[in-house]
Design a protein around this motif. Structure first.
Motif, PDB file in Angstrom:
ATOM      1  N   MET A   1       0.851  -1.195   0.000  1.00  0.00           N
ATOM      2  CA  MET A   1       0.000   0.000   0.000  1.00  0.00           C
ATOM      3  C   MET A   1       0.883   1.240   0.000  1.00  0.00           C
ATOM      4  SD  MET A   1      -3.027   1.061   2.642  1.00  0.00           S
ATOM      5  CE  MET A   1      -3.945  -0.411   2.212  1.00  0.00           C
ATOM      6  N   GLY A   2       0.609   2.204  -0.848  1.00  0.00           N
ATOM      7  CA  GLY A   2       1.464   3.363  -0.987  1.00  0.00           C
ATOM      8  C   GLY A   2       1.069   4.492  -0.071  1.00  0.00           C
ATOM      9  N   ASP A   3       1.646   5.684  -0.349  1.00  0.00           N
ATOM     10  CA  ASP A   3       1.361   6.866   0.467  1.00  0.00           C
ATOM     11  C   ASP A   3      -0.034   7.377   0.114  1.00  0.00           C
ATOM     12  OD1 ASP A   3       3.940   6.425   1.082  1.00  0.00           O
ATOM     13  OD2 ASP A   3       4.711   8.377   0.432  1.00  0.00           O
ATOM     14  N   VAL A 224      10.054   3.287  12.271  1.00  0.00           N
ATOM     15  CA  VAL A 224       9.565   3.948  11.061  1.00  0.00           C
ATOM     16  C   VAL A 224       8.225   3.333  10.655  1.00  0.00           C
ATOM     17  CG1 VAL A 224      10.042   4.441   8.624  1.00  0.00           C
ATOM     18  CG2 VAL A 224      11.914   4.473  10.286  1.00  0.00           C
ATOM     19  N   LYS A 225       8.146   2.012  10.714  1.00  0.00           N
ATOM     20  CA  LYS A 225       6.883   1.322  10.426  1.00  0.00           C
ATOM     21  C   LYS A 225       5.811   1.745  11.423  1.00  0.00           C
ATOM     22  CE  LYS A 225       4.854  -3.303  10.014  1.00  0.00           C
ATOM     23  NZ  LYS A 225       5.109  -4.767  10.062  1.00  0.00           N
ATOM     24  N   PRO A 299       1.782  -0.384   5.747  1.00  0.00           N
ATOM     25  CA  PRO A 299       2.898   0.030   4.894  1.00  0.00           C
ATOM     26  C   PRO A 299       3.631  -1.169   4.297  1.00  0.00           C
ATOM     27  CG  PRO A 299       3.495   0.228   7.199  1.00  0.00           C
ATOM     28  CD  PRO A 299       2.027  -0.106   7.171  1.00  0.00           C
ATOM     29  N   THR A 300       4.037  -1.038   3.056  1.00  0.00           N
ATOM     30  CA  THR A 300       4.851  -2.067   2.417  1.00  0.00           C
ATOM     31  C   THR A 300       6.301  -1.876   2.841  1.00  0.00           C
ATOM     32  OG1 THR A 300       5.324  -0.694   0.483  1.00  0.00           O
ATOM     33  CG2 THR A 300       3.299  -2.039   0.424  1.00  0.00           C
ATOM     34  N   GLN A 301       7.135  -2.862   2.544  1.00  0.00           N
ATOM     35  CA  GLN A 301       8.557  -2.723   2.844  1.00  0.00           C
ATOM     36  C   GLN A 301       9.156  -1.560   2.067  1.00  0.00           C
ATOM     37  OE1 GLN A 301      10.086  -4.635   5.244  1.00  0.00           O
ATOM     38  NE2 GLN A 301      11.646  -3.036   5.035  1.00  0.00           N
ATOM     39  N   ASP A 303       7.584   1.240   1.357  1.00  0.00           N
ATOM     40  CA  ASP A 303       7.220   2.449   2.104  1.00  0.00           C
ATOM     41  C   ASP A 303       8.180   2.655   3.279  1.00  0.00           C
ATOM     42  OD1 ASP A 303       4.928   2.966   0.547  1.00  0.00           O
ATOM     43  OD2 ASP A 303       3.736   1.596   1.777  1.00  0.00           O
ATOM     44  N   ILE A 304       8.430   1.587   4.026  1.00  0.00           N
ATOM     45  CA  ILE A 304       9.300   1.667   5.195  1.00  0.00           C
ATOM     46  C   ILE A 304      10.715   2.057   4.794  1.00  0.00           C
ATOM     47  CG2 ILE A 304      10.313   0.348   7.106  1.00  0.00           C
ATOM     48  CD1 ILE A 304       7.714  -1.393   6.987  1.00  0.00           C
ATOM     49  N   ASP A 305      11.236   1.398   3.748  1.00  0.00           N
ATOM     50  CA  ASP A 305      12.598   1.686   3.287  1.00  0.00           C
ATOM     51  C   ASP A 305      12.723   3.125   2.793  1.00  0.00           C
ATOM     52  OD1 ASP A 305      13.313  -0.901   3.867  1.00  0.00           O
ATOM     53  OD2 ASP A 305      13.180  -1.625   1.801  1.00  0.00           O
ATOM     54  N   LYS A 306      11.690   3.605   2.126  1.00  0.00           N
ATOM     55  CA  LYS A 306      11.717   4.972   1.592  1.00  0.00           C
ATOM     56  C   LYS A 306      11.863   5.994   2.721  1.00  0.00           C
ATOM     57  CE  LYS A 306       8.631   8.490  -0.326  1.00  0.00           C
ATOM     58  NZ  LYS A 306       7.277   8.782  -0.870  1.00  0.00           N
ATOM     59  N   TRP A 307      11.026   5.888   3.748  1.00  0.00           N
ATOM     60  CA  TRP A 307      11.056   6.872   4.824  1.00  0.00           C
ATOM     61  C   TRP A 307      12.240   6.663   5.757  1.00  0.00           C
ATOM     62  CZ3 TRP A 307       8.689  11.257   4.462  1.00  0.00           C
ATOM     63  CH2 TRP A 307       7.588  11.352   3.597  1.00  0.00           C
ATOM     64  N   HIS A 308      12.715   5.446   5.858  1.00  0.00           N
ATOM     65  CA  HIS A 308      13.945   5.186   6.619  1.00  0.00           C
ATOM     66  C   HIS A 308      15.128   5.884   5.954  1.00  0.00           C
ATOM     67  CE1 HIS A 308      17.485   2.650   7.780  1.00  0.00           C
ATOM     68  NE2 HIS A 308      16.934   2.770   8.970  1.00  0.00           N
ATOM     69  N   THR A 309      15.196   5.814   4.630  1.00  0.00           N
ATOM     70  CA  THR A 309      16.278   6.469   3.887  1.00  0.00           C
ATOM     71  C   THR A 309      16.189   7.987   4.016  1.00  0.00           C
ATOM     72  OG1 THR A 309      16.397   4.643   2.292  1.00  0.00           O
ATOM     73  CG2 THR A 309      17.332   6.759   1.605  1.00  0.00           C
ATOM     74  N   ILE A 310      14.975   8.522   3.926  1.00  0.00           N
ATOM     75  CA  ILE A 310      14.789   9.974   4.077  1.00  0.00           C
ATOM     76  C   ILE A 310      15.264  10.423   5.456  1.00  0.00           C
ATOM     77  CG2 ILE A 310      13.045  11.800   4.268  1.00  0.00           C
ATOM     78  CD1 ILE A 310      11.439  10.320   2.103  1.00  0.00           C
ATOM     79  N   TRP A 311      14.916   9.654   6.468  1.00  0.00           N
ATOM     80  CA  TRP A 311      15.352   9.977   7.838  1.00  0.00           C
ATOM     81  C   TRP A 311      16.870   9.954   7.953  1.00  0.00           C
ATOM     82  CZ3 TRP A 311      16.716   5.681  11.388  1.00  0.00           C
ATOM     83  CH2 TRP A 311      17.161   6.148  12.619  1.00  0.00           C
ATOM     84  N   LEU A 312      17.522   8.906   7.434  1.00  0.00           N
ATOM     85  CA  LEU A 312      18.983   8.818   7.516  1.00  0.00           C
ATOM     86  C   LEU A 312      19.660   9.956   6.767  1.00  0.00           C
ATOM     87  CD1 LEU A 312      19.765   4.991   7.146  1.00  0.00           C
ATOM     88  CD2 LEU A 312      19.586   6.367   9.226  1.00  0.00           C
TER      89      LEU A 312
END
Length: 337
Positions: A1-3, A224-225, A299-301, A303-312
């Motif tokens: 599921m996306g944003d 993040v999830k 959230p899909t993986q 989605d999680i990876d995207k926002w985790h990367t933005i945070w880092l």
């Protein structure tokens, strides 16, 4: 599921707030009081495991001795007492700010934070690095306005249950890091619906180093999830000075044991080679902007990876932008493991 459900308010970017709590004309007496206050925390952290183990040995081996009960009285009393929560008293510790020459830089300042939380928005503030003791985080709690003094910090349950330590550290509004408890915090109205967390945890503590800055965040995606599912936004917080004021003995065995019990079991040192925080090392808190995360119930993986990367990416940006404000960080490289 996306944003698919981003309900975050559109807020204009406010000017960055700079604050210094260090006075050049600070008296030696105030400075000394700040050192003593800060050292009480580190000494309690250092001695509690040794004292607790000694009490247990005495109570098992010689339970009928009057010495055993006198020696263990503080230990037993601490077990029976709940975790102390006296955030209003923390503001009496202002000499600590002088000792650490504390400064803060808030790209997301208190007035906007207050207004947005009063309008129902929720925030999770991942704080890093962990350090042996988060003195920069303690300084932030001491310096914050009274409206924010009850904002909790989520910690491992071991800290909430450890005798003596739970009373000493409990003054800074600790709460259990379990998902159930974190959901309960986010249901609170106003600023208290925010929480600080230390995603690097014990593993990051053992990466404390004077020559290089190492964070343990690449695999830390659970929060993040949780943020996506709960509709909370993430606000990155960098705590400069946490890895400078104390050094840690980081052997593989000690680190492994500490991770299993979720509490630090090791030797650490600072001033004079003792468990006192070093003088002359500034602490500075830098709070970034909210990431603008959506609420995604499943959230899909991706989605999680995207926002985790933005945070880092934001963590790195904050470090590289502000590291030159502290002499010991100017040439200190950042690694995110």
């Amino acid at each position: 599921m996306g944003d698919n459900s981003n309900n975050k308010s559109e807020w204009p970017k406010a000017p960055t707030a700079y604050r210094s709590f260090y006075r050049k004309d600070c008296s030696r007496f105030t400075y000394a009081i700040g050192f003593v206050m800060a050292s009480v925390i580190s000494v309690a952290y250092f001695l509690t495991p040794v004292y607790s183990l000694s009490c247990l040995i005495l109570l098992v081996s010689n339970p009928f001795s009057s010495f055993t009960w006198k020696f263990s009285s503080l230990f037993i009393l601490s077990i029976l007492m709940p975790c102390a929560t006296k955030p209003d008293l923390v503001h009496l510790m202002t000499p600590v700010l002088e000792y650490f020459q504390y400064e803060e830089v808030f790209e997301f300042d208190y007035p906007e934070w207050l207004e947005r939380t009063n309008n129902g928005e929720k925030f999770i503030i991942p704080s890093h690095p962990h350090g042996v003791i988060s003195y920069a985080g303690i300084c932030l709690k001491i310096a914050c306005p009274m409206e924010f003094s009850h904002v909790p910090t989520a910690v491992a349950s071991a800290v909430m249950k450890t005798p003596i330590l739970k009373q000493v550290m409990g003054f800074f509004s600790l709460t259990d890091v379990s998902k159930r408890n974190m959901r309960k915090v986010l249901e609170t109205n106003g600023p208290d619906g925010t929480m600080f967390i230390y995603p690097g945890g014990i593993a990051e503590l053992f990466k404390s180093n004077l020559k290089e800055e190492r964070l343990y965040l690449q695999k830390r995606k659970g929060f993040v999830k949780f943020a996506l599912q709960s509709g909370a936004d993430i606000v990155p917080l960098y705590l400069f000075g946490n890895t400078s004021v104390l050094s840690v003995l980081s052997t593989g065995t000690l680190a492994s044991i500490s991770r299993k019990i979720q509490a630090s079991v090791t030797y650490f040192w600072g001033q004079w080679g003792m468990p006192f925080p070093r003088s002359g090392h500034k602490c500075m808190s830098v709070l970034g902007r909210p990431l603008g995360m959506p609420k995604i119930e499943e959230p899909t993986q991706e989605d999680i990876d995207k926002w985790h990367t933005i945070w880092l990416d934001e963590v790195r940006r904050i470090y590289e932008k502000y590291q030159e404000k502290l002499p010991e960080y100017k040439n200190k490289p950042l690694f995110i493991d």
